[in-house]
Scaffold this motif. Structure first.
Motif, PDB file in Angstrom:
ATOM      1  N   LYS A  23      46.227  -0.560  21.996  1.00  0.00           N
ATOM      2  CA  LYS A  23      47.563  -1.166  22.004  1.00  0.00           C
ATOM      3  C   LYS A  23      48.557  -0.334  22.799  1.00  0.00           C
ATOM      4  O   LYS A  23      49.648  -0.809  23.132  1.00  0.00           O
ATOM      5  N   PHE A  24      48.192   0.895  23.104  1.00  0.00           N
ATOM      6  CA  PHE A  24      49.132   1.832  23.710  1.00  0.00           C
ATOM      7  C   PHE A  24      49.560   1.411  25.119  1.00  0.00           C
ATOM      8  O   PHE A  24      50.758   1.322  25.420  1.00  0.00           O
ATOM      9  N   GLU A  25      48.608   1.149  25.998  1.00  0.00           N
ATOM     10  CA  GLU A  25      48.940   0.806  27.380  1.00  0.00           C
ATOM     11  C   GLU A  25      49.763  -0.473  27.486  1.00  0.00           C
ATOM     12  O   GLU A  25      50.780  -0.496  28.206  1.00  0.00           O
ATOM     13  N   PRO A  26      49.392  -1.569  26.781  1.00  0.00           N
ATOM     14  CA  PRO A  26      50.235  -2.773  26.826  1.00  0.00           C
ATOM     15  C   PRO A  26      51.650  -2.521  26.334  1.00  0.00           C
ATOM     16  O   PRO A  26      52.613  -3.112  26.850  1.00  0.00           O
ATOM     17  N   LEU A  27      51.796  -1.618  25.333  1.00  0.00           N
ATOM     18  CA  LEU A  27      53.134  -1.284  24.825  1.00  0.00           C
ATOM     19  C   LEU A  27      54.014  -0.733  25.937  1.00  0.00           C
ATOM     20  O   LEU A  27      55.187  -1.110  26.066  1.00  0.00           O
ATOM     21  N   ILE A  28      53.457   0.143  26.765  1.00  0.00           N
ATOM     22  CA  ILE A  28      54.225   0.753  27.854  1.00  0.00           C
ATOM     23  C   ILE A  28      54.702  -0.305  28.838  1.00  0.00           C
ATOM     24  O   ILE A  28      55.884  -0.338  29.223  1.00  0.00           O
ATOM     25  N   TYR A  29      53.807  -1.190  29.234  1.00  0.00           N
ATOM     26  CA  TYR A  29      54.176  -2.233  30.193  1.00  0.00           C
ATOM     27  C   TYR A  29      55.199  -3.197  29.601  1.00  0.00           C
ATOM     28  O   TYR A  29      56.128  -3.651  30.296  1.00  0.00           O
ATOM     29  N   ASP A  44      50.211  14.384  21.938  1.00  0.00           N
ATOM     30  CA  ASP A  44      50.234  15.450  20.935  1.00  0.00           C
ATOM     31  C   ASP A  44      48.827  15.999  20.701  1.00  0.00           C
ATOM     32  O   ASP A  44      48.273  15.900  19.613  1.00  0.00           O
ATOM     33  N   GLY A  45      48.263  16.606  21.746  1.00  0.00           N
ATOM     34  CA  GLY A  45      46.959  17.238  21.616  1.00  0.00           C
ATOM     35  C   GLY A  45      45.824  16.266  21.358  1.00  0.00           C
ATOM     36  O   GLY A  45      44.887  16.581  20.611  1.00  0.00           O
ATOM     37  N   SER A  46      45.867  15.091  21.983  1.00  0.00           N
ATOM     38  CA  SER A  46      44.834  14.080  21.769  1.00  0.00           C
ATOM     39  C   SER A  46      43.476  14.566  22.260  1.00  0.00           C
ATOM     40  O   SER A  46      43.373  15.272  23.275  1.00  0.00           O
ATOM     41  N   THR A  47      42.444  14.169  21.535  1.00  0.00           N
ATOM     42  CA  THR A  47      41.064  14.498  21.928  1.00  0.00           C
ATOM     43  C   THR A  47      40.243  13.246  22.222  1.00  0.00           C
ATOM     44  O   THR A  47      39.115  13.351  22.684  1.00  0.00           O
ATOM     45  N   LYS A  48      40.821  12.066  21.954  1.00  0.00           N
ATOM     46  CA  LYS A  48      40.131  10.804  22.184  1.00  0.00           C
ATOM     47  C   LYS A  48      41.005   9.880  23.024  1.00  0.00           C
ATOM     48  O   LYS A  48      42.237   9.944  22.977  1.00  0.00           O
ATOM     49  N   ASN A  49      40.349   9.010  23.788  1.00  0.00           N
ATOM     50  CA  ASN A  49      41.034   7.962  24.561  1.00  0.00           C
ATOM     51  C   ASN A  49      42.105   8.519  25.490  1.00  0.00           C
ATOM     52  O   ASN A  49      43.135   7.879  25.730  1.00  0.00           O
ATOM     53  N   THR A  50      41.878   9.695  26.035  1.00  0.00           N
ATOM     54  CA  THR A  50      42.877  10.306  26.922  1.00  0.00           C
ATOM     55  C   THR A  50      42.971   9.589  28.265  1.00  0.00           C
ATOM     56  O   THR A  50      43.895   9.866  29.036  1.00  0.00           O
ATOM     57  N   ILE A  51      42.053   8.679  28.541  1.00  0.00           N
ATOM     58  CA  ILE A  51      42.112   7.899  29.776  1.00  0.00           C
ATOM     59  C   ILE A  51      43.408   7.116  29.872  1.00  0.00           C
ATOM     60  O   ILE A  51      43.928   6.881  30.964  1.00  0.00           O
ATOM     61  N   TYR A  52      43.953   6.727  28.696  1.00  0.00           N
ATOM     62  CA  TYR A  52      45.211   5.964  28.698  1.00  0.00           C
ATOM     63  C   TYR A  52      46.362   6.787  29.270  1.00  0.00           C
ATOM     64  O   TYR A  52      47.255   6.244  29.934  1.00  0.00           O
ATOM     65  N   PHE A  53      46.360   8.082  29.021  1.00  0.00           N
ATOM     66  CA  PHE A  53      47.428   8.935  29.546  1.00  0.00           C
ATOM     67  C   PHE A  53      47.337   9.024  31.072  1.00  0.00           C
ATOM     68  O   PHE A  53      48.353   9.041  31.763  1.00  0.00           O
ATOM     69  N   LYS A  54      46.129   9.088  31.589  1.00  0.00           N
ATOM     70  CA  LYS A  54      45.949   9.139  33.039  1.00  0.00           C
ATOM     71  C   LYS A  54      46.472   7.866  33.689  1.00  0.00           C
ATOM     72  O   LYS A  54      47.016   7.894  34.801  1.00  0.00           O
ATOM     73  N   LYS A  55      46.319   6.743  33.005  1.00  0.00           N
ATOM     74  CA  LYS A  55      46.781   5.463  33.549  1.00  0.00           C
ATOM     75  C   LYS A  55      48.304   5.372  33.564  1.00  0.00           C
ATOM     76  O   LYS A  55      48.907   5.005  34.579  1.00  0.00           O
ATOM     77  N   GLU A  58      50.977   7.573  36.050  1.00  0.00           N
ATOM     78  CA  GLU A  58      51.349   7.199  37.413  1.00  0.00           C
ATOM     79  C   GLU A  58      52.350   6.058  37.476  1.00  0.00           C
ATOM     80  O   GLU A  58      52.719   5.622  38.553  1.00  0.00           O
ATOM     81  N   ILE A  59      52.785   5.553  36.336  1.00  0.00           N
ATOM     82  CA  ILE A  59      53.703   4.418  36.310  1.00  0.00           C
ATOM     83  C   ILE A  59      55.136   4.899  36.526  1.00  0.00           C
ATOM     84  O   ILE A  59      55.582   5.866  35.906  1.00  0.00           O
ATOM     85  N   GLN A  60      55.848   4.212  37.403  1.00  0.00           N
ATOM     86  CA  GLN A  60      57.242   4.533  37.675  1.00  0.00           C
ATOM     87  C   GLN A  60      58.069   4.386  36.401  1.00  0.00           C
ATOM     88  O   GLN A  60      58.003   3.368  35.719  1.00  0.00           O
TER      89      GLN A  60
END
Length: 369
Positions: A23-29, A44-55, A58-60
């Protein structure tokens, strides 16, 4: 897009995030599409699903702050506050809106809080959820406990003390950096601090969204509720120890002195010194700017006031009611016990003047405004 919107340039969103879900990425958009220009995400020191942060990095319009280790929701929020207060490009920001990262907040409700903050810029705006039979048990229990305790300690009745959707005046965000709590208890501590500083609360009814029975929430109702009330539990435990010490010393001294007066005052004096020392250094962990002598004097006056109040109230209430004296004393002393806790925490051993060093280890920051 609403042409009459006035809050775009004056509001920043803060999203503390730990092991984000889908739900995190759709929330940002959705926030960006709704007109929010400044969004600060804290990893906050995530160890799982960190791919979402990489996505989202890069968003303006997104700022990503990363803490090396998991420090807790409160520490993440404070890091977001500190960033908003220190970045010169955010000098126009007047309101900080916090949201949970698991999609539990409707974007329309975030907009609602932004509009309310424009009308009530000096108030703490809280998104109040409506709890029903469909509410997950851990969410219902957590809120019911904290709202009642908050009401006892502050005298203010709120519908939802655990809501993650809040609109915070930038001035109060700066003051709340000095709160030492770093995890879920930070949100309750911030409400208590706001009450102490004279801020008013304004609640706005919001939609209650739960997905997969709130499985993505990291709040643990029993453990985290204990952490929220841990200071009060420590205070109660030390009070019990002080009472045991008082009675033990009284009994021992009475054997040698055969004087009730001497034994009473000697035992009470020693137990009071013990209680003061333990409350200062172990319960409230006070290291404020007030001198030891000032705190000791204030503590002594409080003890005298409580003793006199107890005697007067018990005698007065016993004369106008048929309640047994012992029951009356228990009720009166229970009320005075809570009163003593509040006075000691927020006045005698107050740490509000202490500088904050809770920013944490910031490894990665991206600013795109």
């Amino acid at each position: 897009m609403n042409n009459h919107r006035t809050w775009e340039d004056f509001v920043a969103c803060i999203i503390p995030t730990y092991n984000p879900c889908h739900k995190f990425e759709p929330l940002i958009y959705e926030l960006l599409n709704a007109g929010f220009k400044h969004i600060i995400v804290i990893n906050d020191g995530s160890t799982k699903n960190t791919i979402y942060f990489k996505k989202v990095k890069e968003i303006q319009g997104i700022t990503l702050l990363t803490q090396q280790n998991n420090k807790g929701k409160g520490a993440a929020i404070k890091l977001g506050y500190k960033h908003c207060l220190s970045d010169p490009r955010l000098s126009n920001i007047r309101t900080l809106i916090t949201l949970d990262a698991d999609g539990q907040h409707a974007i329309s409700d975030a907009i609602k809080l932004a509009n309310e903050a424009e009308k009530l810029p000096k108030k703490i705006i809280l998104g109040a959820r409506t709890f029903s039979n469909n509410t997950p048990l851990k969410s219902f229990l957590g809120n019911q406990i904290t709202r009642k305790v908050f009401s006892i300690f502050s005298g203010v009745k709120l519908l939802d003390t655990q809501t993650g959707l809040r609109a915070i005046p930038i001035e109060f965000a700066k003051k709340s950096l000095d709160i030492k709590s770093n995890r879920y208890e930070f949100e309750l501590e911030s409400l208590l601090l706001a009450r102490k500083l004279g801020y008013q609360f304004h609640e706005v009814k919001i939609e209650t969204l739960y997905f997969e029975n709130n499985a993505n929430s990291h709040f643990r109702p029993i453990l985290d509720s204990l952490k929220i009330y841990y200071i009060f539990l420590r205070f109660s435990f030390i009070s019990i120890l002080s009472s045991i010490l008082d009675i033990s010393l009284f009994s021992l001294l009475l054997l040698f002195s055969n004087s009730i007066t001497i034994s009473t005052f000697s035992a009470r004096g020693i137990s009071a010194i013990f209680n003061f020392h333990m409350n200062k250094y172990n319960v409230f962990k006070s290291s404020g700017q007030s001198s030891l002598s000032t705190q000791a004097l204030a503590y002594s006056l409080l003890c005298i006031f409580i003793a006199c109040s107890s005697a007067y109230l018990v005698e007065h209430l016993s004369s106008i009611t048929d309640t047994p004296v012992v029951i009356t004393k228990i009720l009166v002393d229970g009320f005075l016990f809570v009163f003593s806790f509040i006075v000691q925490k927020y006045w005698i051993f107050d740490n509000a003047t202490q500088p904050s060093n809770t920013a944490g280890n910031v490894l990665d920051t991206k600013n795109d405004f």
